[in-house]
Design an enzyme around this catalytic site. Structure first.
Site, PDB file in Angstrom:
ATOM      1  N   GLU A 165      37.872 113.537  -3.556  1.00  0.00           N
ATOM      2  CA  GLU A 165      36.531 113.890  -4.022  1.00  0.00           C
ATOM      3  C   GLU A 165      36.386 115.390  -4.259  1.00  0.00           C
ATOM      4  O   GLU A 165      35.732 115.808  -5.211  1.00  0.00           O
ATOM      5  CB  GLU A 165      35.483 113.421  -2.995  1.00  0.00           C
ATOM      6  CG  GLU A 165      35.326 111.913  -3.032  1.00  0.00           C
ATOM      7  CD  GLU A 165      34.423 111.374  -1.939  1.00  0.00           C
ATOM      8  OE1 GLU A 165      34.854 111.373  -0.780  1.00  0.00           O
ATOM      9  OE2 GLU A 165      33.299 110.954  -2.253  1.00  0.00           O
TER      10      GLU A 165
ATOM     11  N   ARG B  55      28.770 118.931  -3.231  1.00  0.00           N
ATOM     12  CA  ARG B  55      28.624 117.479  -3.183  1.00  0.00           C
ATOM     13  C   ARG B  55      27.180 117.193  -2.800  1.00  0.00           C
ATOM     14  O   ARG B  55      26.732 117.604  -1.725  1.00  0.00           O
ATOM     15  CB  ARG B  55      29.567 116.907  -2.132  1.00  0.00           C
ATOM     16  CG  ARG B  55      29.336 115.451  -1.884  1.00  0.00           C
ATOM     17  CD  ARG B  55      30.417 114.885  -0.999  1.00  0.00           C
ATOM     18  NE  ARG B  55      30.367 113.446  -1.026  1.00  0.00           N
ATOM     19  CZ  ARG B  55      29.893 112.688  -0.028  1.00  0.00           C
ATOM     20  NH1 ARG B  55      29.446 113.271   1.067  1.00  0.00           N
ATOM     21  NH2 ARG B  55      29.879 111.394  -0.129  1.00  0.00           N
TER      22      ARG B  55
ATOM     23  N   ASN C 255      30.627 120.807   1.007  1.00  0.00           N
ATOM     24  CA  ASN C 255      30.050 119.510   1.380  1.00  0.00           C
ATOM     25  C   ASN C 255      29.251 119.759   2.652  1.00  0.00           C
ATOM     26  O   ASN C 255      29.816 119.832   3.744  1.00  0.00           O
ATOM     27  CB  ASN C 255      31.191 118.513   1.629  1.00  0.00           C
ATOM     28  CG  ASN C 255      30.690 117.121   1.935  1.00  0.00           C
ATOM     29  OD1 ASN C 255      29.491 116.924   2.154  1.00  0.00           O
ATOM     30  ND2 ASN C 255      31.591 116.171   1.961  1.00  0.00           N
TER      31      ASN C 255
ATOM     32  N   ARG D 262      28.574 100.319  10.157  1.00  0.00           N
ATOM     33  CA  ARG D 262      27.426  99.774   9.405  1.00  0.00           C
ATOM     34  C   ARG D 262      27.633  98.293   9.119  1.00  0.00           C
ATOM     35  O   ARG D 262      28.748  97.863   8.816  1.00  0.00           O
ATOM     36  CB  ARG D 262      27.262 100.512   8.074  1.00  0.00           C
ATOM     37  CG  ARG D 262      26.787 101.928   8.232  1.00  0.00           C
ATOM     38  CD  ARG D 262      26.726 102.651   6.899  1.00  0.00           C
ATOM     39  NE  ARG D 262      27.498 103.881   6.970  1.00  0.00           N
ATOM     40  CZ  ARG D 262      27.919 104.581   5.911  1.00  0.00           C
ATOM     41  NH1 ARG D 262      27.636 104.167   4.693  1.00  0.00           N
ATOM     42  NH2 ARG D 262      28.611 105.684   6.072  1.00  0.00           N
TER      43      ARG D 262
ATOM     44  N   HIS E 185      29.438 106.781  -3.491  1.00  0.00           N
ATOM     45  CA  HIS E 185      30.888 106.936  -3.733  1.00  0.00           C
ATOM     46  C   HIS E 185      31.195 107.094  -5.223  1.00  0.00           C
ATOM     47  O   HIS E 185      32.299 106.793  -5.671  1.00  0.00           O
ATOM     48  CB  HIS E 185      31.694 105.727  -3.197  1.00  0.00           C
ATOM     49  CG  HIS E 185      31.721 105.619  -1.703  1.00  0.00           C
ATOM     50  ND1 HIS E 185      31.745 104.413  -1.049  1.00  0.00           N
ATOM     51  CD2 HIS E 185      31.740 106.565  -0.739  1.00  0.00           C
ATOM     52  CE1 HIS E 185      31.774 104.604   0.259  1.00  0.00           C
ATOM     53  NE2 HIS E 185      31.764 105.925   0.463  1.00  0.00           N
TER      54      HIS E 185
END
Ligand code: AMP
Length: 386
Positions: A370, A78, A7, A228, A167
């Site tokens: 993940e 990823r 990743n 955010r 996601h």
């Protein structure tokens, strides 16, 4: 098969070596500060590797130090943005790498780093099969009425402005595990999945597929997140632009200074819950804003999937914050949802039901993984030669 999962971010590279058949992690690590400093380590200054290639050398050395000689079967990456093209994981070749690179404008912080990671592996191990697993791919099943923004068509055709959703790897994995927990074939699984981490999104699942999701053109839309803003009236940006804010100012405000941080002064859910319990009114209001927003989405998506068979919580906050789960569930009384206080408070790494038997639909906590999903997808693609 042993799979190295990568990743890569712009200045960091996270990795895991996984035994896919056994479902285990053999080793893992994080290389930071890539490209920060001169890479030479002079003057006792803390510096990282010069570039992703040098970072990869460090990963290789660390893996061999930990595990001795081992034969990696593949590398799984990823990749954040797969645009409209990639609906599933793919075996990487030069053309695929260039296609990911062409998507850089859609994910300027992430895709360039993913491409650097892929190219570094290609140079170091030219024969190693590499698979790209896209965070957007699971949402390629969104119907057009869910991915369209109501703006002139030219914005979509000329600029690719539409909902992509993120996601996806987590959602796909959590949907499978949730269906298994309820003894349902995933093709019959209709649900709402709330992935609540530092970035947070909620997804409507119908027949095991994504039919709507709260993140949009970028991972900024939707829920209140750590830093955010999630949804707001777009006119606010026009208003601020006219008042002299630059695009960079707006970007920083929306992505780094908003969300829980903007409302409560902390971006970490644990700190917000603690502050709220200690009587901090701003923290209590931040939790109310975030849980109200999520409850509205859950209500909407319950309708969008034609009646969810489950509500699922996952990721850092979803898996660990009994307080936030309880606040959200308290707002869902109209759906007949009822948490069991004892089950909600239990700490566990296992998928589990946390609602009462009389709850209209079960509420689940299903830990996401993940890296595991990427490793499994990588092994499947390599075995099938796709
Ligand atoms: P993630 O991005 O999935 O790693 O999730 C990060 C978020 O999970 C942060 O907001 C953390 O505060 C939150 N989190 C992690 N552990 C806990 C916990 N035990 N209680 C509440 N929130 C937690």
């Amino acid at each position: 098969m042993l799979v190295l999962v990568i990743n890569s971010g712009s200045s960091s590279l996270k990795y895991q070596v996984r035994d896919v058949a056994a479902g285990t992690v053999l080793t893992e690590g994080l290389i930071e500060k890539i490209g920060v400093g001169n890479g030479g380590g002079g003057d006792g200054e803390m510096v990282g590797p010069r570039d992703h290639a040098e970072a990869l050398e460090q990963v290789d050395a660390a893996i061999h130090q930990e595990l001795g000689d081992l034969e990696l079967g593949a590398v799984g990456h990823r990749v954040v943005h797969g645009g409209e093209r990639f609906a599933e994981p793919v075996l990487v070749d030069n053309e695929i790498t260039r296609a990911i690179e062409r998507l850089n404008p859609l994910a300027p912080l992430h895709n360039p780093a993913n491409v650097l990671g892929i190219r570094a592996i290609t140079r170091k191990w030219p024969k190693m099969p590499q698979v790209a697993v896209f965070d957007t791919a699971f949402h390629r099943t969104l119907p057009e009425y869910a991915w369209r923004y109501a703006v002139p068509d030219e914005l979509y055709t000329n600029h690719g402005i539409r909902r992509y959703g993120f996601h996806g790897t987590s959602n796909e994995y959590v949907a499978r595990r949730s269906a298994a927990l309820l003894d349902l074939p995933v093709e019959e699984f209709d649900a709402v999945i709330a992935h609540l981490g530092n970035g947070a999104s909620v997804t409507a699942i119908r027949g095991g597929r994504s039919v709507d999701t709260s993140m949009g053109f970028t991972p900024l839309e939707g829920l209140v997140m750590g830093t955010r803003s999630g949804d707001l009236d777009p006119s606010i940006l026009v208003f601020l632009g006219r008042a002299g804010w630059t695009p960079e100012d707006l970007d920083t405000m929306l992505n780094r200074e908003s969300g829980l941080k903007g409302l409560a002064g902390h971006n970490d859910m644990r700190s917000v819950v603690e502050a709220s319990e200690a009587g901090d009114e701003r923290a209590a209001m931040a939790l109310a804003v975030a849980s109200h927003r999520l409850a509205k989405y859950i209500g909407g998506y319950h309708v969008a999937v034609g009646g969810a068979k489950a509500l699922v919580f996952t990721a850092g906050i979803g898996e660990n914050s009994k307080e936030f789960r309880a606040q959200v569930a308290d707002r869902l009384g109209a759906l007949g949802i009822e948490l069991d206080g004892g089950l909600n408070a239990e700490r566990s790494k296992e998928p589990r039901v946390i609602s009462t038997p009389s709850s209209a639909i079960p509420v689940l906590v299903v830990p996401t993984d993940e890296e595991r999903a990427i490793a499994e997808a990588t092994a499947a693609v390599v075995s099938a030669g796709r």
